[in-house]
Design a protein around this motif. Structure first.
Motif, PDB file in Angstrom:
ATOM      1  N   SER A  43      15.140  -3.175   1.587  1.00 12.60           N
ATOM      2  CA  SER A  43      16.141  -2.132   1.382  1.00 12.60           C
ATOM      3  C   SER A  43      17.521  -2.630   1.809  1.00 12.60           C
TER       4      SER A  43
ATOM      5  N   ALA B 259      21.108   2.380  -5.286  1.00 18.16           N
ATOM      6  CA  ALA B 259      19.863   1.762  -5.732  1.00 18.16           C
ATOM      7  C   ALA B 259      19.196   1.036  -4.571  1.00 18.16           C
ATOM      8  N   GLY B 260      17.925   1.335  -4.348  1.00 20.72           N
ATOM      9  CA  GLY B 260      17.173   0.614  -3.323  1.00 20.72           C
ATOM     10  C   GLY B 260      17.280   1.202  -1.933  1.00 20.72           C
TER      11      GLY B 260
ATOM     12  N   HIS C  88      18.547  -5.672   1.772  1.00 21.46           N
ATOM     13  CA  HIS C  88      18.996  -6.618   0.739  1.00 21.46           C
ATOM     14  C   HIS C  88      19.511  -5.865  -0.484  1.00 21.46           C
ATOM     15  N   LEU C  89      18.770  -4.849  -0.921  1.00 20.87           N
ATOM     16  CA  LEU C  89      19.153  -4.129  -2.135  1.00 20.87           C
ATOM     17  C   LEU C  89      20.469  -3.370  -1.962  1.00 20.87           C
ATOM     18  N   THR C  90      20.727  -2.907  -0.763  1.00 25.15           N
ATOM     19  CA  THR C  90      21.929  -2.093  -0.546  1.00 25.15           C
ATOM     20  C   THR C  90      23.043  -2.883   0.137  1.00 25.15           C
ATOM     21  N   ARG C  91      22.906  -4.225   0.159  1.00 22.54           N
ATOM     22  CA  ARG C  91      23.842  -5.019   0.949  1.00 22.54           C
ATOM     23  C   ARG C  91      25.283  -4.879   0.486  1.00 22.54           C
TER      24      ARG C  91
ATOM     25  N   ALA D  26      11.690   0.997  -1.678  1.00 19.78           N
ATOM     26  CA  ALA D  26      11.560  -0.272  -0.959  1.00 19.78           C
ATOM     27  C   ALA D  26      10.093  -0.654  -0.798  1.00 19.78           C
TER      28      ALA D  26
ATOM     29  N   ALA E  62      26.617  -2.160  -0.673  1.00 20.85           N
ATOM     30  CA  ALA E  62      27.093  -0.777  -0.583  1.00 20.85           C
ATOM     31  C   ALA E  62      28.015  -0.561   0.614  1.00 20.85           C
TER      32      ALA E  62
ATOM     33  N   GLN F  34      26.913   0.591  -7.562  1.00 19.22           N
ATOM     34  CA  GLN F  34      25.788   0.406  -6.638  1.00 19.22           C
ATOM     35  C   GLN F  34      24.622   1.349  -6.938  1.00 19.22           C
TER      36      GLN F  34
END
Ligand SMILES: Nc1ncnc2c1ncn2[C@@H]1O[C@H](COP(=O)(O)OP(=O)(O)OP(=O)(O)O)[C@@H](O)[C@H]1O
Ligand SMILES: [Mg+2]
Lengths: 251, 330
Positions: free
Chosen positions: B9, A119-120, B11-14, A126, B16, B191
């Motif tokens: 991006s 996700a993201g 931040h969102l995938t941190r 983004a 993973a 995730q």
């Protein structure tokens, strides 16, 4: 002539003996800026619940873009372009603003069942989240847990989440409720900046906000439509003054 | 990507990326098996209990579904592996995969029942399904051996490494490999956009619906996946102890998994493993010293943890591990 963006026909809803919505017919042209006002307990939130499918009507119909959606579930209506915000914040308190906007955008893109991607991770996502964060002035707090945000910011996130679904019709249930005087300008600015092609129904007690925003106003009293008209007509109406504006300094 | 979009991006995938602490954790587990071969049996027990608790975390921690009958799938996996072995499917890996998938099917079939109603109905439905399956295993002794249970004859893993009492270290390594693979898959799934939508459903069902998320299908999917995981844990127990009996369906097994998960912390995947390690280590350490008394300490720990609220031992331990580097804006 285009079909109305949103229409109700003889909509009614009973809770036991209480008639919360009584034969309401409403008609919003595409791109309308329409306000719904009425005293506490008039049934404004109930009407939003009926429109979105969160509550089933006792009788009557809801039409979206000319199509009868009365039988559709709430999430199916969202996919058809009907979105709402909540009078009392309904956010994801342990997610960050970026995360929940990513969730909302992903759901609109039909990605929610995808268990293989991350996700993201993709740039289109983004940049869309970035756009929403900027538009609602949330960029500086995008990575903070939502429960820690100032109340005014949370109210903005409430609208941003609804807009992330790219609605054609947006129902705003008292977006300025509980927002301190000094931060109301931010809410008004956010409302003014909403895309012009989105049809908006605004419920609000703050008459300043209503009269600046709306082209048409409907007045709901005890579940019934008392009247509908231009802001000037509503302001001049003696019945409205009596039941609603009479007690209000902005009248 | 613009700088801001890249930062978003990142931040969102941190979560993973695998952090150094996590990698150390898994290497440590492998090392432990080689350093303490005499404890292989205990380590194996912890790994399997950890997998079972991880499975419960998938539904409780990520989907908010509470269950008191999760042993249903553990039992199906255990009996599945044993019955397959008694019918000539003696390869442990093949048996494990099939038994887990059978458990998953049982999960898929029972999910619609479980997802109905309130938390209390859920507790009762999960409990009831587990009781029913246990009784079915008891009564159909032609297949399950009834109260006598079944013993398993298995070929060595890859035809090289025997597992079971003659190969306790191999058994622990086998369990660790299965735990790791399933953990890595779970980590990936939580995730994913699907995982994010589960979090959304758990944190605010009303708003999730208002974003267009239809809950039942998502919850059924994760419930069935958790059943696969529980089935794998059951199959591992059957295969590494080479015996299966009716106690795989015991209520205490479901309850213990819940305790382990609460002790270790829900909703961050490592909680089940950490909780299982603490639970079994306390049980092992205290039951030799005070055989009757160890449950007192487990009980005390539980009450302290629940009353202390969010202060989770597991999260604390995780906090002591080196923090993984934060994603930097490109
Ligand atoms: N689910 C429900 N069950 C029973 N009664 C309800 C339910 N929802 C709303 N009501 C009742 O319906 C009436 C209208 O409530 P509603 O929340 O729609 O008013 P409102 O116009 O939004 O008020 P406010 O300005 O205070 O937000 C109230 O009397 C309320 O108690
Ligand atoms: Mg209301």
């Amino acid at each position: 002539m285009n079909a109305p963006a949103l229409e109700t026909r003889g909509l009614a809803c009973r809770f036991g003996g209480l008639i919360a919505t009584d034969n309401v017919s409403l008609n919003l042209a595409p791109g309308a800026r329409h306000a719904l006002i009425g005293p506490n307990g008039a049934g404004k939130t109930t009407l939003v619940n009926l429109l979105t499918g969160m509550v089933k009507p006792t009788s009557g119909q809801v039409l979206l873009q000319g199509e009868d959606v009365t039988a559709l579930s709430a999430h199916a209506r969202v996919r058809r372009g009907l979105s709402r915000t909540f009078q009392i914040n309904q956010l994801f308190p342990d997610m960050t603003p970026a995360e929940q906007l990513c969730l909302a955008v992903g759901e609109r893109l039909g990605e929610g069942g995808n268990w293989r991607g991350i996700a993201g991770a993709d740039r289109a996502m983004a940049s869309e989240v970035e756009d929403l964060l900027r538009r609602f002035d949330l960029m500086s707090v995008m990575d903070q847990p939502t429960r820690q945000l100032a109340y005014g910011r949370q109210r903005l996130l409430e609208i941003a989440l609804a807009l992330a679904s790219r609605p054609r019709v947006l129902l705003l249930d008292e977006p300025a409720a509980g927002v301190p005087e000094g931060e109301r300008a931010d809410i008004l600015a956010a409302l003014a900046a909403l895309p012009a092609d989105v049809t908006i129904l605004l419920i609000e007690h703050d008459m300043d906000l209503v009269f600046r925003f709306a082209q048409r106003i409907s007045v709901l009293v005890a579940g019934r439509m008392l009247m509908e008209g231009s802001p000037a007509e509503v302001a001049a109406d003696s019945r409205v003054r009596e039941v609603y504006l009479g007690a209000d300094a902005h009248g | 990507m613009s700088g801001e979009a890249a930062r978003i991006s990142a931040h969102l995938t941190r979560r993973a990326r695998w952090g150094a602490g996590e990698i150390a954790f898994w290497i440590g587990l492998v090392a432990l098996i080689f350093v303490a071969p005499s404890r292989a049996l205990l380590i194996n027990e912890i790994l399997i209990a950890g997998l079972f608790a991880l499975s419960l975390d998938l539904i409780l921690g990520y989907a908010g579904i509470i269950s008191l009958g999760h042993a249903a799938f553990f039992g199906v996996g255990a009996y599945g592996a044993a019955i397959l072995a008694s019918h000539g499917i003696n390869d442990p890996i093949v048996g494990l995969v099939i038994a887990s998938l059978i458990a998953g099917l049982v999960g898929l079939a029972s999910a619609p029942l479980v997802l109905r109603g309130s938390d209390l109905t859920r507790l009762m439905v999960t409990l009831g399904i587990c009781l029913m399956l246990g009784e079915l295993a008891n009564k159909n002794s032609w297949a399950t051996g009834g109260a006598d249970g079944l013993s398993l004859e298995l070929t060595p893993i890859f035809h090289l490494f025997p597992i079971g009492f003659t190969g306790q270290r191999n058994a622990a390594l086998y369990s660790l490999a299965v735990l790791f693979l399933l953990f890595a898959l779970a980590r990936r799934i939580v995730q994913s956009p699907f995982g994010l939508s589960l979090r959304g459903l758990r944190e605010n069902r009303l708003r999730a619906g208002a974003l267009g998320i239809s809950a039942p299908r998502r919850l059924i999917a994760i419930y069935a996946l958790a059943a696969v995981y529980a089935g794998a844990a059951g199959a591992l127990v059957a295969q590494t102890t080479q015996i299966v009996s009716l106690d795989v369906f015991d209520f205490h097994r479901s309850a213990d998994a819940l305790l382990m998960l609460i002790i270790g912390g829900t909703g961050f995947l490592y909680g089940g493993i950490i909780g299982a390690a603490l639970f079994i280590a306390i049980k092992d350490g205290l039951s030799t010293a005070t055989p009757e008394y160890w449950e007192f300490w487990i009980g005390l720990l539980l009450v302290a943890l629940v009353l202390a609220g969010r202060e989770r031992i597991g999260a604390r331990i995780a906090g002591l591990l080196p923090r993984r580097a934060r994603g930097s804006a490109a």
